[in-house]
Structures are given as structure tokens and as C-alpha cells.
Design a protein around this motif. Structure first.
Motif, PDB file in Angstrom:
ATOM      1  N   LYS A   1       0.871  -1.179   0.000  1.00 22.62           N
ATOM      2  CA  LYS A   1       0.000   0.000   0.000  1.00 22.62           C
ATOM      3  C   LYS A   1       0.905   1.225   0.000  1.00 22.62           C
ATOM      4  O   LYS A   1       1.939   1.244   0.670  1.00 22.62           O
ATOM      5  N   GLU A   2       0.464   2.270  -0.695  1.00 22.51           N
ATOM      6  CA  GLU A   2       1.340   3.431  -0.860  1.00 22.51           C
ATOM      7  C   GLU A   2       1.735   4.055   0.479  1.00 22.51           C
ATOM      8  O   GLU A   2       2.882   4.432   0.684  1.00 22.51           O
ATOM      9  N   GLU A   3       0.774   4.145   1.409  1.00 23.46           N
ATOM     10  CA  GLU A   3       1.124   4.842   2.660  1.00 23.46           C
ATOM     11  C   GLU A   3       2.124   4.023   3.489  1.00 23.46           C
ATOM     12  O   GLU A   3       2.971   4.592   4.183  1.00 23.46           O
ATOM     13  N   VAL A   4       2.037   2.716   3.394  1.00 25.66           N
ATOM     14  CA  VAL A   4       3.026   1.878   4.093  1.00 25.66           C
ATOM     15  C   VAL A   4       4.408   2.095   3.455  1.00 25.66           C
ATOM     16  O   VAL A   4       5.417   2.316   4.136  1.00 25.66           O
ATOM     17  N   GLN A   5       4.435   2.088   2.139  1.00 24.14           N
ATOM     18  CA  GLN A   5       5.710   2.213   1.417  1.00 24.14           C
ATOM     19  C   GLN A   5       6.371   3.571   1.690  1.00 24.14           C
ATOM     20  O   GLN A   5       7.591   3.682   1.731  1.00 24.14           O
ATOM     21  N   LYS A   6       5.540   4.604   1.884  1.00 29.49           N
ATOM     22  CA  LYS A   6       6.081   5.931   2.207  1.00 29.49           C
ATOM     23  C   LYS A   6       6.869   5.883   3.511  1.00 29.49           C
ATOM     24  O   LYS A   6       7.968   6.415   3.622  1.00 29.49           O
ATOM     25  N   GLY A   7       6.281   5.238   4.511  1.00 36.83           N
ATOM     26  CA  GLY A   7       6.948   5.127   5.804  1.00 36.83           C
ATOM     27  C   GLY A   7       8.208   4.284   5.704  1.00 36.83           C
ATOM     28  O   GLY A   7       9.249   4.599   6.305  1.00 36.83           O
ATOM     29  N   VAL A   8       8.117   3.217   4.943  1.00 41.49           N
ATOM     30  CA  VAL A   8       9.273   2.321   4.763  1.00 41.49           C
ATOM     31  C   VAL A   8      10.412   3.091   4.096  1.00 41.49           C
ATOM     32  O   VAL A   8      11.579   2.990   4.487  1.00 41.49           O
ATOM     33  N   ARG A   9      10.054   3.882   3.108  1.00 44.54           N
ATOM     34  CA  ARG A   9      11.057   4.675   2.373  1.00 44.54           C
ATOM     35  C   ARG A   9      11.798   5.619   3.323  1.00 44.54           C
ATOM     36  O   ARG A   9      13.017   5.792   3.228  1.00 44.54           O
ATOM     37  N   GLN A  10      11.061   6.221   4.265  1.00 48.79           N
ATOM     38  CA  GLN A  10      11.714   7.145   5.209  1.00 48.79           C
ATOM     39  C   GLN A  10      12.753   6.409   6.042  1.00 48.79           C
ATOM     40  O   GLN A  10      13.835   6.917   6.312  1.00 48.79           O
ATOM     41  N   VAL A  11      12.411   5.197   6.470  1.00 48.94           N
ATOM     42  CA  VAL A  11      13.384   4.453   7.288  1.00 48.94           C
ATOM     43  C   VAL A  11      14.583   4.032   6.426  1.00 48.94           C
ATOM     44  O   VAL A  11      15.727   4.099   6.868  1.00 48.94           O
ATOM     45  N   PHE A  12      14.308   3.624   5.190  1.00 51.93           N
ATOM     46  CA  PHE A  12      15.412   3.267   4.284  1.00 51.93           C
ATOM     47  C   PHE A  12      16.374   4.448   4.134  1.00 51.93           C
ATOM     48  O   PHE A  12      17.590   4.264   4.092  1.00 51.93           O
ATOM     49  N   ASP A  13      15.806   5.660   4.034  1.00 54.86           N
ATOM     50  CA  ASP A  13      16.667   6.848   3.887  1.00 54.86           C
ATOM     51  C   ASP A  13      17.577   6.987   5.101  1.00 54.86           C
ATOM     52  O   ASP A  13      18.760   7.292   4.997  1.00 54.86           O
ATOM     53  N   LYS A  14      17.002   6.738   6.269  1.00 51.04           N
ATOM     54  CA  LYS A  14      17.787   6.840   7.509  1.00 51.04           C
ATOM     55  C   LYS A  14      18.895   5.767   7.526  1.00 51.04           C
ATOM     56  O   LYS A  14      20.036   6.041   7.907  1.00 51.04           O
ATOM     57  N   ILE A  15      18.546   4.575   7.099  1.00 48.83           N
ATOM     58  CA  ILE A  15      19.534   3.489   7.081  1.00 48.83           C
ATOM     59  C   ILE A  15      20.670   3.837   6.112  1.00 48.83           C
ATOM     60  O   ILE A  15      21.853   3.688   6.430  1.00 48.83           O
ATOM     61  N   GLY A  16      20.293   4.324   4.923  1.00 50.10           N
ATOM     62  CA  GLY A  16      21.293   4.676   3.906  1.00 50.10           C
ATOM     63  C   GLY A  16      22.251   5.726   4.431  1.00 50.10           C
ATOM     64  O   GLY A  16      23.471   5.620   4.257  1.00 50.10           O
TER      65      GLY A  16
END
Ligand code: DGP
Length: 226
Positions: free
Chosen positions: A157-172
Motif C-alpha cells: 500500500k502506498e502509505e506503508v511504502q512511504k513510511g518504509v522509504r523514510q526508514v530506508f533513507d535513515k539506514i542509507g
């Protein structure tokens, strides 16, 4: 003569619909083709590995056939990586390149998105074999959704993926700051061929010269290097 002492560990990460699995297969084929016709020395793994007993529990959860506490499912995803960890290490030690479609970073991103503390999410991943390079297929959740093909699984779902993307940015960002194991962002909005070429350019220099011991994920930051 090859100066390769061990195989390279390559991880591909990204949001759902970022093209990870397609690109992992293309890269796998290209790595196999580059083995000069000798026995292919590259294996492709996919996480979660839904074939194991733990993987079957994960599969049921993702298809909403079962409910599990957020922490319990987090630990199952991690256990699913740990059950393959010694196999990964053995492959690398004997000179086989290991290519993984998702890894510990997805584990952190999908669970921290739910509000679980970042450090808590990272802890069970500490000590896993560390990738030599992580290729993050960067795509906005909007573009990923517009590609269509989200299935019916729990996180698609798009809203889930948005949140996941934010964490990925932090990990990167953390990975770049730590400077251990390369984290490379690839623009996954480009054509399939262009993305494949970029991935190849990133991994090609690495696969022929991997040297030194296999390191462990974040072993120094939580003292998990035993
Ligand atoms: P895939 O088979 O790559 O489509 O992954 C299935 C789904 O599970 C996808 O939405 C991403 C999510 N996922 C992958 N790895 C993990 C993990 O370690 N933890 C959690 N919570 N979700 C994950």
C-alpha cells in the motif's frame, strides 16, 4: 589467475515494485555469464525465503492468513535470515558470489515504520554476514504505486511504502556515515536496461577483487561480534 579470495556478498534493496526481483535475476544471469563457462559461482537468494518452516509462517502472515504481534513477526523475518547465515558464509568462503534480493535493511525498514524503536529493530540483525555492497533501488512510493501490480499482501500500500522509504533513507545515511560496506543508490525510475547497466557498473569491479574476511553487520556498534 584470480586474486579473488572469497565471493562477494551483494544485496539489492528497495521498496515493493522498485524492480528488485527483476534486477536481481538480470544481475544473476549476467554474473553467471561472466564466469567464462566454468561452473557458475554465483547464487541468488531471496528474503524472505518462504520455503523454510519459518518462511511459511512469514508467508501466511504476509497473505493475512495469520495475525502476529509486530515484534514476533519482526523476529521471524530476522530468524529467516539467520537460518541461512551459515550457508551464506560458507558460499562466500569457497569463492561463490552471493546475491540477495532483500536483507536485514528491509527487516529494519518495514518494522520501524510500524513504530517499533529503530535500535530494537536493528538488534537481531547485528552479527549477520555483512554485504560488501548494498544496491538500493530508489523510487518514490508514488511512482512505485503508479507502476501498478501491487498485490494483496499486507504491506503493498502506498502509505506503508512511504513510511518504509523514510526508514530506508535513515539506514542509507547511517551506512554512508559508518563507511563500512558500500550503500549505493540507483535511480530505479529509469528503464529496466538502464538500471541493469548501472547495477552492473557498481558490482563489476567488486566481484573480481573481493579480499579480506567476511565482516559482520554492525558488529562493533552493539558489541555483537562474538
Ligand atoms: P517480497 O517477497 O520481496 O515481495 O517481500 C514480501 C513483503 O515482505 C514485502 O512487502 C516486503 C516485506 N519484507 C521483506 N523483508 C522483511 C522483513 O525483514 N521484515 C518485514 N517486516 N517485512 C519484510
Amino acid at each position: 589467475m584470480s586474486n579473488s579470495k572469497r565471493g562477494a556478498f551483494i544485496v539489492i534493496e528497495g521498496l515493493d515494485r522498485s524492480g528488485k526481483s527483476t534486477q536481481a535475476s538480470l544481475l544473476h544471469e549476467r554474473l553467471q555469464d561472466s564466469q567464462d563457462g566454468t561452473i557458475p559461482k554465483v547464487v541468488l537468494l531471496k528474503f524472505p525465503d518462504r520455503t523454510t518452516a519459518i518462511g511459511k509462517m512469514i508467508d501466511a502472515y504476509l497473505r493475512s492468513e495469520s495475525e502476529l504481534d509486530d515484534r514476533a513477526i519482526h523476529l521471524l523475518f530476522s530468524a529467516n535470515r539467520w537460518e541461512l547465515a551459515s550457508m551464506i558464509t560458507a558460499h562466500l568462503a569457497e569463492g561463490t558470489t552471493v546475491l540477495a534480493d532483500r536483507y536485514a535493511f528491509s527487516g529494519i525498514a518495514f518494522s520501524a515504520r510500524k513504530g517499533l524503536p529503530y535500535e530494537w529493530c536493528r538488534a537481531p540483525e547485528v552479527g549477520l554476514p555483512a554485504p560488501d555492497i548494498t544496491l538500493f533501488l530508489n523510487i518514490s512510493p508514488k511512482v512505485a504505486a503508479a507502476r501498478g501490480g501491487y498485490g494483496l499482501e499486507r504491506y503493498e500500500k502506498e502509505e506503508v511504502q512511504k513510511g518504509v522509504r523514510q526508514v530506508f533513507d535513515k539506514i542509507g545515511q547511517a551506512m554512508r556515515e559508518e563507511g563500512k560496506g558500500k550503500w549505493v543508490e540507483i535511480d530505479a525510475g529509469k528503464s529496466k536496461e538502464e538500471v541493469a547497466e548501472e547495477l552492473w557498473r557498481a558490482v563489476q569491479p567488486l566481484v573480481s577483487v573481493v579480499d579480506g574476511p567476511i565482516s559482520k553487520l554492525w558488529e562493533t556498534t552493539l558489541g555483537g561480534g562474538s
